[in-house]
Design an enzyme around this catalytic site. Structure first.
Site, mmCIF file in Angstrom:
data_model
loop_
_atom_site.group_PDB
_atom_site.id
_atom_site.type_symbol
_atom_site.label_atom_id
_atom_site.label_comp_id
_atom_site.label_asym_id
_atom_site.label_seq_id
_atom_site.Cartn_x
_atom_site.Cartn_y
_atom_site.Cartn_z
ATOM 1 N N HIS A 101 0.814 -1.216 0.000
ATOM 2 C CA HIS A 101 0.000 0.000 0.000
ATOM 3 C C HIS A 101 0.846 1.263 0.000
ATOM 4 O O HIS A 101 0.321 2.359 -0.174
ATOM 5 C CB HIS A 101 -0.929 0.036 1.219
ATOM 6 C CG HIS A 101 -1.975 -1.022 1.217
ATOM 7 N ND1 HIS A 101 -2.943 -1.103 0.241
ATOM 8 C CD2 HIS A 101 -2.206 -2.058 2.055
ATOM 9 C CE1 HIS A 101 -3.734 -2.136 0.490
ATOM 10 N NE2 HIS A 101 -3.302 -2.742 1.574
ATOM 11 N N HIS A 129 8.250 6.590 4.780
ATOM 12 C CA HIS A 129 7.255 6.198 3.791
ATOM 13 C C HIS A 129 6.261 7.337 3.618
ATOM 14 O O HIS A 129 6.256 8.301 4.392
ATOM 15 C CB HIS A 129 6.538 4.903 4.197
ATOM 16 C CG HIS A 129 5.812 5.002 5.502
ATOM 17 N ND1 HIS A 129 6.404 4.700 6.719
ATOM 18 C CD2 HIS A 129 4.552 5.396 5.795
ATOM 19 C CE1 HIS A 129 5.540 4.894 7.692
ATOM 20 N NE2 HIS A 129 4.400 5.322 7.156
ATOM 21 N N HIS A 131 2.151 8.767 2.617
ATOM 22 C CA HIS A 131 0.708 8.546 2.528
ATOM 23 C C HIS A 131 0.090 9.654 1.685
ATOM 24 O O HIS A 131 0.521 10.807 1.743
ATOM 25 C CB HIS A 131 0.063 8.582 3.924
ATOM 26 C CG HIS A 131 0.504 7.477 4.832
ATOM 27 N ND1 HIS A 131 -0.149 6.271 4.903
ATOM 28 C CD2 HIS A 131 1.540 7.406 5.713
ATOM 29 C CE1 HIS A 131 0.460 5.496 5.792
ATOM 30 N NE2 HIS A 131 1.496 6.164 6.293
ATOM 31 N N HIS A 148 6.192 10.167 6.615
ATOM 32 C CA HIS A 148 6.461 9.701 7.974
ATOM 33 C C HIS A 148 7.904 9.199 8.044
ATOM 34 O O HIS A 148 8.282 8.297 7.282
ATOM 35 C CB HIS A 148 5.525 8.561 8.371
ATOM 36 C CG HIS A 148 4.101 8.989 8.555
ATOM 37 N ND1 HIS A 148 3.067 8.095 8.681
ATOM 38 C CD2 HIS A 148 3.555 10.230 8.650
ATOM 39 C CE1 HIS A 148 1.931 8.766 8.833
ATOM 40 N NE2 HIS A 148 2.208 10.063 8.816
ATOM 41 N N THR A 217 0.041 4.409 12.513
ATOM 42 C CA THR A 217 -1.193 4.567 11.738
ATOM 43 C C THR A 217 -1.503 3.368 10.858
ATOM 44 O O THR A 217 -2.461 3.386 10.094
ATOM 45 C CB THR A 217 -1.150 5.844 10.869
ATOM 46 O OG1 THR A 217 -0.120 5.712 9.881
ATOM 47 C CG2 THR A 217 -0.902 7.081 11.719
ATOM 48 N N THR A 218 -0.678 2.339 10.947
ATOM 49 C CA THR A 218 -0.958 1.071 10.274
ATOM 50 C C THR A 218 -0.915 -0.025 11.333
ATOM 51 O O THR A 218 -0.332 0.149 12.408
ATOM 52 C CB THR A 218 0.085 0.757 9.181
ATOM 53 O OG1 THR A 218 1.397 0.746 9.762
ATOM 54 C CG2 THR A 218 0.026 1.783 8.063
#
Length: 272
Positions: A101, A129, A131, A148, A217-218
């Site tokens: 993702h 990474h 988002h 992040h 957040t994952t």
């Protein structure tokens, strides 16, 4: 009014204590993201993450979850907060990894990419990474992309530095790795070694930042994570945003978790 401020300060003090408690190493982000989805109508979507594995229960039951909506009217301006210190350096070998993702960059040499220092605790940079759209929001506004930078201390405590971007001029750090991102999008769940990368090239543009205690957040949505969110909004080109989303082949136009309840947490704003 004074009593309200005292209670808020006490509440933040408690969260700081929680935030610097030891977090077990198994609380780290899930490396393979194929087990969950960002599609709202999917049984693997954000509202169901906590049901997929018992270790992910925080995603559904946690009280200090991230991301959040930061309301400037409610933040506590605190000039006494330390300016977090960055000490990044060029480090090989950097690798881009397609996690399903998102695209993650990490360094094979543990801790060699540098670190940040918060209140005397050193957190080594583990990976970064992206988002899109942004996961955090400011006064209800989301932005085109959020970066992040995930750090971990020697006691397995996590700190994440976040930077948000609006559509505009190309992002200079992403421009350095665009060709590699383009190459990795041709490989399902692949990786691309990209040589020496200096995380110091990620520009923050200001010393002002928000700080609060939240979660990953994952999945597994582990809590007691120190969040540092740079106040200045940077820029990224529309092409760069599309490139990052196209590279992962997840058939989704977003990889952002919905905002979570702030509950009794306090968001501090550092103003030098």
């Amino acid at each position: 009014m004074k009593m309200k401020m005292d209670l808020r300060s006490f509440s933040f003090f408690l969260f700081v204590i929680v935030g610097f408690a030891v977090v077990p190493s198994e609380s780290q982000e899930t490396e393979n993201e194929n087990e969950f989805s960002y599609l709202q109508n999917s049984t693997l979507g954000p509202t169901h993450w906590g049901e997929i594995h018992k270790e992910w229960a925080n995603c559904q039951n946690g009280s200090m979850q991230s991301p959040i909506n930061i309301v400037n009217e409610n933040v506590d301006i605190d000039c006494r907060l330390d300016m977090f210190q960055r000490s990044y350096k060029p480090a090989p070998p950097a690798v881009l990894i397609n996690r399903g993702h998102d695209i993650m960059m990490k360094w094979k040499g543990n801790g060699e990419a540098g670190s940040i220092n918060i209140n005397g605790t050193e957190y080594a940079l583990q990976q970064l990474h992206w988002h899109s759209p942004s996961e955090h929001s400011i006064d209800g506004r989301k932005f085109a992309m959020e970066l992040h930078m995930v750090h971990k201390s020697c006691e397995d405590m996590y700190a994440v530095v976040s930077m948000m971007y609006k559509i505009g001029e190309p992002n200079s750090f992403l421009a350095e790795i665009e060709e590699s991102i383009d190459a990795i999008k041709k490989i399902d769940d692949g990786e691309e070694e990209i040589g020496i990368i200096d995380a110091g090239h990620v520009k923050r543009g200001t010393q002002k930042y928000y700080r609060y205690i939240g979660s990953l957040t994952t999945p597994p949505c582990s809590e007691s994570v120190v969040w540092i969110i740079v106040k200045k909004i940077g820029t990224v080109s529309k092409h760069q945003v599309e490139l990052m989303r196209d590279a992962v082949h997840d058939h989704s136009d977003r990889n952002a978790r919905p905002t979570q309840a702030i509950n009794s947490r306090v968001v501090k704003l550092y103003m030098p």
